[in-house]
Design a protein around this motif. Structure first.
Motif, PDB file in Angstrom:
ATOM      1  N   SER A 199       0.856  -1.175   0.000  1.00 45.72           N
ATOM      2  CA  SER A 199       0.000   0.000   0.000  1.00 45.72           C
ATOM      3  C   SER A 199       0.893   1.225   0.000  1.00 45.72           C
ATOM      4  O   SER A 199       2.007   1.212   0.502  1.00 45.72           O
ATOM      5  CB  SER A 199      -0.925  -0.001   1.215  1.00 45.72           C
ATOM      6  OG  SER A 199      -0.172  -0.020   2.395  1.00 45.72           O
ATOM      7  N   ALA A 200       0.357   2.255  -0.580  1.00 41.38           N
ATOM      8  CA  ALA A 200       1.120   3.496  -0.648  1.00 41.38           C
ATOM      9  C   ALA A 200       1.292   4.052   0.757  1.00 41.38           C
ATOM     10  O   ALA A 200       0.395   3.943   1.591  1.00 41.38           O
ATOM     11  CB  ALA A 200       0.390   4.492  -1.535  1.00 41.38           C
ATOM     12  N   PRO A 201       2.434   4.646   1.032  1.00 43.99           N
ATOM     13  CA  PRO A 201       2.618   5.249   2.360  1.00 43.99           C
ATOM     14  C   PRO A 201       1.654   6.417   2.548  1.00 43.99           C
ATOM     15  O   PRO A 201       1.220   7.047   1.591  1.00 43.99           O
ATOM     16  CB  PRO A 201       4.071   5.719   2.339  1.00 43.99           C
ATOM     17  CG  PRO A 201       4.440   5.824   0.899  1.00 43.99           C
ATOM     18  CD  PRO A 201       3.565   4.852   0.158  1.00 43.99           C
ATOM     19  N   LEU A 202       1.324   6.668   3.786  1.00 39.45           N
ATOM     20  CA  LEU A 202       0.452   7.789   4.099  1.00 39.45           C
ATOM     21  C   LEU A 202       1.187   9.102   3.839  1.00 39.45           C
ATOM     22  O   LEU A 202       2.381   9.206   4.070  1.00 39.45           O
ATOM     23  CB  LEU A 202       0.026   7.736   5.565  1.00 39.45           C
ATOM     24  CG  LEU A 202      -0.868   6.562   5.947  1.00 39.45           C
ATOM     25  CD1 LEU A 202      -1.035   6.515   7.462  1.00 39.45           C
ATOM     26  CD2 LEU A 202      -2.205   6.657   5.271  1.00 39.45           C
TER      27      LEU A 202
ATOM     28  N   ASP B  10      -3.339  12.697   4.062  1.00 37.60           N
ATOM     29  CA  ASP B  10      -4.067  11.613   4.722  1.00 37.60           C
ATOM     30  C   ASP B  10      -4.242  11.902   6.208  1.00 37.60           C
ATOM     31  O   ASP B  10      -5.311  11.663   6.781  1.00 37.60           O
ATOM     32  CB  ASP B  10      -3.326  10.267   4.568  1.00 37.60           C
ATOM     33  CG  ASP B  10      -3.308   9.769   3.143  1.00 37.60           C
ATOM     34  OD1 ASP B  10      -4.272  10.036   2.401  1.00 37.60           O
ATOM     35  OD2 ASP B  10      -2.323   9.111   2.775  1.00 37.60           O
TER      36      ASP B  10
ATOM     37  N   PRO C   8      -4.876   6.920  10.675  1.00 41.62           N
ATOM     38  CA  PRO C   8      -5.278   6.478   9.344  1.00 41.62           C
ATOM     39  C   PRO C   8      -4.691   5.094   9.069  1.00 41.62           C
ATOM     40  O   PRO C   8      -3.563   4.800   9.471  1.00 41.62           O
ATOM     41  CB  PRO C   8      -4.696   7.522   8.408  1.00 41.62           C
ATOM     42  CG  PRO C   8      -3.722   8.299   9.210  1.00 41.62           C
ATOM     43  CD  PRO C   8      -3.968   8.048  10.650  1.00 41.62           C
TER      44      PRO C   8
ATOM     45  N   PRO D 111      -3.491   2.670   6.197  1.00 40.99           N
ATOM     46  CA  PRO D 111      -3.163   2.699   4.768  1.00 40.99           C
ATOM     47  C   PRO D 111      -3.895   1.601   4.004  1.00 40.99           C
ATOM     48  O   PRO D 111      -4.278   0.591   4.557  1.00 40.99           O
ATOM     49  CB  PRO D 111      -1.657   2.462   4.731  1.00 40.99           C
ATOM     50  CG  PRO D 111      -1.183   2.423   6.125  1.00 40.99           C
ATOM     51  CD  PRO D 111      -2.363   2.360   7.029  1.00 40.99           C
ATOM     52  N   GLY D 112      -4.065   1.829   2.717  1.00 40.50           N
ATOM     53  CA  GLY D 112      -4.649   0.808   1.864  1.00 40.50           C
ATOM     54  C   GLY D 112      -5.731   1.350   0.961  1.00 40.50           C
ATOM     55  O   GLY D 112      -5.977   0.803  -0.103  1.00 40.50           O
ATOM     56  N   THR D 113      -6.409   2.390   1.374  1.00 44.61           N
ATOM     57  CA  THR D 113      -7.432   3.001   0.529  1.00 44.61           C
ATOM     58  C   THR D 113      -7.204   4.506   0.526  1.00 44.61           C
ATOM     59  O   THR D 113      -6.527   5.043   1.386  1.00 44.61           O
ATOM     60  CB  THR D 113      -8.856   2.720   1.071  1.00 44.61           C
ATOM     61  OG1 THR D 113      -8.971   3.273   2.379  1.00 44.61           O
ATOM     62  CG2 THR D 113      -9.174   1.242   1.090  1.00 44.61           C
ATOM     63  N   SER D 114      -7.783   5.156  -0.440  1.00 46.15           N
ATOM     64  CA  SER D 114      -7.697   6.603  -0.487  1.00 46.15           C
ATOM     65  C   SER D 114      -9.103   7.142  -0.653  1.00 46.15           C
ATOM     66  O   SER D 114      -9.740   6.864  -1.669  1.00 46.15           O
ATOM     67  CB  SER D 114      -6.832   7.064  -1.641  1.00 46.15           C
ATOM     68  OG  SER D 114      -6.725   8.472  -1.631  1.00 46.15           O
TER      69      SER D 114
ATOM     70  N   PRO E 184      -7.993   7.015   3.462  1.00 46.13           N
ATOM     71  CA  PRO E 184      -7.734   5.835   4.289  1.00 46.13           C
ATOM     72  C   PRO E 184      -8.884   5.544   5.253  1.00 46.13           C
ATOM     73  O   PRO E 184      -9.640   6.432   5.623  1.00 46.13           O
ATOM     74  CB  PRO E 184      -6.481   6.227   5.068  1.00 46.13           C
ATOM     75  CG  PRO E 184      -6.533   7.718   5.132  1.00 46.13           C
ATOM     76  CD  PRO E 184      -7.180   8.160   3.855  1.00 46.13           C
TER      77      PRO E 184
END
Length: 162
Positions: free
Chosen positions: A12-15, A19, A91, A93-96, A98
């Motif tokens: 997953s993209a870093p926060l 975020d 938050p 991570p994993g969705t935007s 989050p």
């Protein structure tokens, strides 16, 4: 010939700072709205708006799943008055945007307070007296909600403990 496949765990993209800002604003907004609804005379109509049919809740070790279970629980709860002392939001991570892990603590009074207890109520009863509480919520982004530019993401309660 035998082949084996190895799969890498999803990344997953870093926060990012945005975020964190979204999480803070959303958690503050959620906390104020949720406890105002919880303490209102119209909570039976208002609280279910925070949940979806897939939502779950653990209350004093007893699981509740979906809107029907939630409404039965709310119907059996005495009136409350919450005083929020603090909340923390992380938050996930994993969705935007989050998902958010929100932990709230403070004091809650069940019933109408000490003056609302019948005259023969024992002095040491906890009913009607403030008690410390802590709740943990997992807020999930509501992808079906319309969001206006500059508005905080909309969330619903995925699950929480009571």
């Amino acid at each position: 010939m035998t082949t084996t496949s190895t799969s890498n765990p999803p990344t997953s993209a870093p926060l990012v700072r945005q975020d964190i800002e979204i999480a803070t604003r959303a958690a503050d907004h959620f906390t104020r709205l949720y406890y105002a609804a919880y303490d209102s005379d119209t909570r039976l109509a208002d609280l279910p708006k925070f949940y979806r049919e897939s939502s779950s809740l653990l209350w004093n070790g007893k699981p509740f799943q979906g809107l029907d279970d939630l409404q039965r629980l709310i119907q059996n709860m005495p009136m409350t008055k919450h005083e929020i002392q603090s909340f923390d939001c992380q938050p996930v991570p994993g969705t935007s945007p989050p998902s958010l892990l929100v932990i709230v603590s403070g004091n809650v009074t069940h019933g109408r307070g000490p003056s609302g207890n019948p005259p023969n109520t024992p002095a040491k009863t906890v009913e009607g007296h403030p008690r410390v509480f802590s709740q943990t919520f997992m807020l999930v982004p509501d992808t079906s909600a319309a969001i206006k530019p500059g508005e905080v993401a909309k969330y619903y309660l995925g699950n929480h403990d009571g």
